[in-house]
Design a protein around this motif. Structure first.
Motif, PDB file in Angstrom:
ATOM      1  N   LEU A  30       0.827  -1.198   0.000  1.00  0.00           N
ATOM      2  CA  LEU A  30       0.000   0.000   0.000  1.00  0.00           C
ATOM      3  C   LEU A  30       0.870   1.261   0.000  1.00  0.00           C
ATOM      4  CD1 LEU A  30      -2.699  -1.164   2.583  1.00  0.00           C
ATOM      5  CD2 LEU A  30      -2.757  -1.347   0.086  1.00  0.00           C
ATOM      6  N   ASN A  31       0.210   2.396  -0.066  1.00  0.00           N
ATOM      7  CA  ASN A  31       0.907   3.670  -0.278  1.00  0.00           C
ATOM      8  C   ASN A  31       1.368   4.311   1.036  1.00  0.00           C
ATOM      9  OD1 ASN A  31       1.948   5.945  -1.460  1.00  0.00           O
ATOM     10  ND2 ASN A  31      -0.017   6.796  -2.097  1.00  0.00           N
ATOM     11  N   GLN A  32       2.330   3.640   1.677  1.00  0.00           N
ATOM     12  CA  GLN A  32       3.009   4.175   2.854  1.00  0.00           C
ATOM     13  C   GLN A  32       4.486   3.800   2.749  1.00  0.00           C
ATOM     14  OE1 GLN A  32       1.812   6.126   5.243  1.00  0.00           O
ATOM     15  NE2 GLN A  32      -0.262   6.098   4.396  1.00  0.00           N
ATOM     16  N   PRO A  33       5.391   4.567   3.354  1.00  0.00           N
ATOM     17  CA  PRO A  33       6.821   4.231   3.276  1.00  0.00           C
ATOM     18  C   PRO A  33       7.125   2.855   3.861  1.00  0.00           C
ATOM     19  CG  PRO A  33       6.498   6.462   4.106  1.00  0.00           C
ATOM     20  CD  PRO A  33       5.143   5.833   4.080  1.00  0.00           C
ATOM     21  N   ILE A  34       8.016   2.140   3.207  1.00  0.00           N
ATOM     22  CA  ILE A  34       8.482   0.835   3.689  1.00  0.00           C
ATOM     23  C   ILE A  34       9.717   1.092   4.550  1.00  0.00           C
ATOM     24  CG2 ILE A  34       9.407  -1.405   3.013  1.00  0.00           C
ATOM     25  CD1 ILE A  34       7.816  -1.005   0.347  1.00  0.00           C
ATOM     26  N   LYS A  35       9.606   0.856   5.850  1.00  0.00           N
ATOM     27  CA  LYS A  35      10.672   1.249   6.764  1.00  0.00           C
ATOM     28  C   LYS A  35      11.492   0.081   7.293  1.00  0.00           C
ATOM     29  CE  LYS A  35       8.259   5.416   8.336  1.00  0.00           C
ATOM     30  NZ  LYS A  35       7.682   6.138   9.506  1.00  0.00           N
ATOM     31  N   HIS A  36      10.850  -1.032   7.606  1.00  0.00           N
ATOM     32  CA  HIS A  36      11.567  -2.161   8.216  1.00  0.00           C
ATOM     33  C   HIS A  36      11.829  -3.225   7.146  1.00  0.00           C
ATOM     34  CE1 HIS A  36      11.496  -0.838  12.383  1.00  0.00           C
ATOM     35  NE2 HIS A  36      10.281  -0.380  12.147  1.00  0.00           N
ATOM     36  N   LEU A  37      13.037  -3.218   6.601  1.00  0.00           N
ATOM     37  CA  LEU A  37      13.355  -4.115   5.494  1.00  0.00           C
ATOM     38  C   LEU A  37      13.420  -5.566   5.920  1.00  0.00           C
ATOM     39  CD1 LEU A  37      15.926  -2.153   3.324  1.00  0.00           C
ATOM     40  CD2 LEU A  37      13.439  -2.287   3.149  1.00  0.00           C
ATOM     41  N   GLU A  38      13.777  -5.831   7.167  1.00  0.00           N
ATOM     42  CA  GLU A  38      13.816  -7.224   7.619  1.00  0.00           C
ATOM     43  C   GLU A  38      12.416  -7.832   7.525  1.00  0.00           C
ATOM     44  OE1 GLU A  38      15.258  -9.899  11.428  1.00  0.00           O
ATOM     45  OE2 GLU A  38      14.519  -7.872  11.761  1.00  0.00           O
ATOM     46  N   THR A  39      11.424  -7.114   8.024  1.00  0.00           N
ATOM     47  CA  THR A  39      10.042  -7.582   7.925  1.00  0.00           C
ATOM     48  C   THR A  39       9.610  -7.677   6.468  1.00  0.00           C
ATOM     49  OG1 THR A  39       9.449  -6.648  10.070  1.00  0.00           O
ATOM     50  CG2 THR A  39       7.654  -7.043   8.517  1.00  0.00           C
ATOM     51  N   PHE A  40       9.912  -6.657   5.692  1.00  0.00           N
ATOM     52  CA  PHE A  40       9.526  -6.651   4.286  1.00  0.00           C
ATOM     53  C   PHE A  40      10.143  -7.824   3.538  1.00  0.00           C
ATOM     54  CE2 PHE A  40      10.253  -5.433  -0.136  1.00  0.00           C
ATOM     55  CZ  PHE A  40       8.970  -5.132  -0.534  1.00  0.00           C
ATOM     56  N   ASN A  41      11.428  -8.092   3.769  1.00  0.00           N
ATOM     57  CA  ASN A  41      12.102  -9.202   3.090  1.00  0.00           C
ATOM     58  C   ASN A  41      11.417 -10.529   3.367  1.00  0.00           C
ATOM     59  OD1 ASN A  41      14.069  -7.492   2.064  1.00  0.00           O
ATOM     60  ND2 ASN A  41      15.536  -7.919   3.698  1.00  0.00           N
ATOM     61  N   ARG A  42      11.052 -10.746   4.621  1.00  0.00           N
ATOM     62  CA  ARG A  42      10.411 -12.015   4.988  1.00  0.00           C
ATOM     63  C   ARG A  42       9.057 -12.163   4.316  1.00  0.00           C
ATOM     64  NH1 ARG A  42      11.566 -12.789  11.482  1.00  0.00           N
ATOM     65  NH2 ARG A  42      13.828 -12.953  11.339  1.00  0.00           N
ATOM     66  N   LEU A  43       8.285 -11.087   4.321  1.00  0.00           N
ATOM     67  CA  LEU A  43       6.967 -11.151   3.700  1.00  0.00           C
ATOM     68  C   LEU A  43       7.090 -11.374   2.196  1.00  0.00           C
ATOM     69  CD1 LEU A  43       5.133  -8.269   5.595  1.00  0.00           C
ATOM     70  CD2 LEU A  43       4.932 -10.734   5.988  1.00  0.00           C
ATOM     71  N   TRP A  44       8.000 -10.669   1.572  1.00  0.00           N
ATOM     72  CA  TRP A  44       8.210 -10.828   0.130  1.00  0.00           C
ATOM     73  C   TRP A  44       8.590 -12.263  -0.206  1.00  0.00           C
ATOM     74  CZ3 TRP A  44       7.628  -7.155  -3.786  1.00  0.00           C
ATOM     75  CH2 TRP A  44       8.102  -7.532  -5.051  1.00  0.00           C
ATOM     76  N   ALA A  45       9.497 -12.828   0.572  1.00  0.00           N
ATOM     77  CA  ALA A  45       9.959 -14.194   0.313  1.00  0.00           C
ATOM     78  C   ALA A  45       8.854 -15.218   0.511  1.00  0.00           C
ATOM     79  CB  ALA A  45      11.149 -14.520   1.219  1.00  0.00           C
ATOM     80  N   ASN A  46       7.995 -15.000   1.502  1.00  0.00           N
ATOM     81  CA  ASN A  46       6.960 -15.979   1.823  1.00  0.00           C
ATOM     82  C   ASN A  46       5.723 -15.855   0.947  1.00  0.00           C
ATOM     83  OD1 ASN A  46       8.490 -17.109   3.860  1.00  0.00           O
ATOM     84  ND2 ASN A  46       7.550 -15.892   5.493  1.00  0.00           N
ATOM     85  N   ALA A  47       5.554 -14.721   0.273  1.00  0.00           N
ATOM     86  CA  ALA A  47       4.333 -14.476  -0.506  1.00  0.00           C
ATOM     87  C   ALA A  47       4.315 -15.290  -1.797  1.00  0.00           C
ATOM     88  CB  ALA A  47       4.208 -12.992  -0.829  1.00  0.00           C
ATOM     89  N   THR A  48       3.110 -15.691  -2.201  1.00  0.00           N
ATOM     90  CA  THR A  48       2.910 -16.342  -3.494  1.00  0.00           C
ATOM     91  C   THR A  48       2.715 -15.300  -4.589  1.00  0.00           C
ATOM     92  OG1 THR A  48       1.890 -18.244  -2.409  1.00  0.00           O
ATOM     93  CG2 THR A  48       1.482 -17.985  -4.767  1.00  0.00           C
TER      94      THR A  48
END
Length: 269
Positions: A30-48
């Motif tokens: 969504l349209n908000q800044p992405i601040k925590h890359l550790e969390t983002f990386n995990r979600l990206w990797a786990n997403a289909t």
């Protein structure tokens, strides 16, 4: 069968586990800044699936625009919305990378809604249902935050699907009236949590919290259980009305801005 108590089980933090066996989910940016890359990386990797809702594509681009290699690794499957927020430079870049960009002009639905509709199109093709994880879903403009909460309510009765809102600090879900068991993983979440009756008062009984509730009526203008804390890994909640459960994400110290490329597969290799 009379008197049998139905218990709904939750483990929202599975979406953050590196080797998670959680039900497959679609990540909606969504349209908000992405601040925590550790969390983002995990979600990206786990997403289909990884989708951007209109201006979310700007946020994804801006996070990695200073490193062309990383920018190329993080390509969404599709960008969808009314496209009133999508910048020209971002549009041109993703078009050059063959990312599908779809404009839906309907002004009676939000960009978040439009991407959920996109997911349902994919589900119809595949014959299966995916959970939804939205990031960053809370914070920024208050009306957008409340719209994200509204999405939880609109999806509440889709019993095959869980919808999880991820913010910089929290995981947030909506639990319908009934009995719920929340399986917490201290490695990823807690201890601070809250139970918030948005929409209608709720009478709550809990077990496993630092400050439990015993048939306590909670409502705005009265008692609301914020800044509570988990005391056990299993939290039990009984509620007579839908209730928002939120729990803080446990960020690794000093790693919230790190980039771990092992989370991301390079399709060209």
């Amino acid at each position: 069968m009379n008197g049998l108590k139905i218990i709904t089980h939750w483990c929202p933090s599975n979406i953050l586990a590196r080797d998670s066996k959680v039900k497959q989910f679609a990540l909606i940016i969504l349209n908000q800044p992405i601040k925590h890359l550790e969390t983002f990386n995990r979600l990206w990797a786990n997403a289909t699936f990884r989708f951007c809702a209109d201006g979310g594509s700007n946020r994804l681009y801006d996070t990695f625009k200073h490193d062309s290699h990383k920018l190329r690794l993080y390509l969404p499957d599709e960008i969808r919305g009314d496209l009133d927020s999508l910048r020209v430079d971002v549009k041109e870049y993703y078009e050059s990378m063959n990312v599908k960009i779809t404009r839906v002009a309907d002004q009676d639905s939000t960009d978040f809604d439009k991407v959920i509709a996109l997911l349902k199109e994919k589900e119809e093709e595949l014959g299966k249902v995916f959970d939804i994880v939205a990031l960053p879903a809370l914070g920024g403009r208050f009306d957008q935050t409340m719209q994200s909460i509204n999405v939880l309510y609109s999806m509440m009765h889709e019993v095959e699907r869980r919808t999880i809102l991820v913010s910089d600090e929290s995981l947030t879900v909506l639990m319908d009236k009934g009995t719920h068991h929340i399986h917490c993983q201290p490695e990823y979440e807690g201890p601070t949590c809250g139970l918030i009756p948005i929409g209608a008062p709720a009478t709550l009984t809990t077990r496993g919290l630092e400050w439990n509730l015993d048939h306590r009526k909670c409502h705005f203008g009265g008692m609301v259980s914020t800044s509570n804390s988990i005391a056990k890994d299993l939290i039990e909640v009984e509620t007579d009305s839908p209730i928002v459960w939120t729990i803080e994400i446990k960020h690794s110290e000093g790693k919230q801005d790190d980039f771990d490329e092992s989370y991301v597969e390079d399709d060209d290799e």
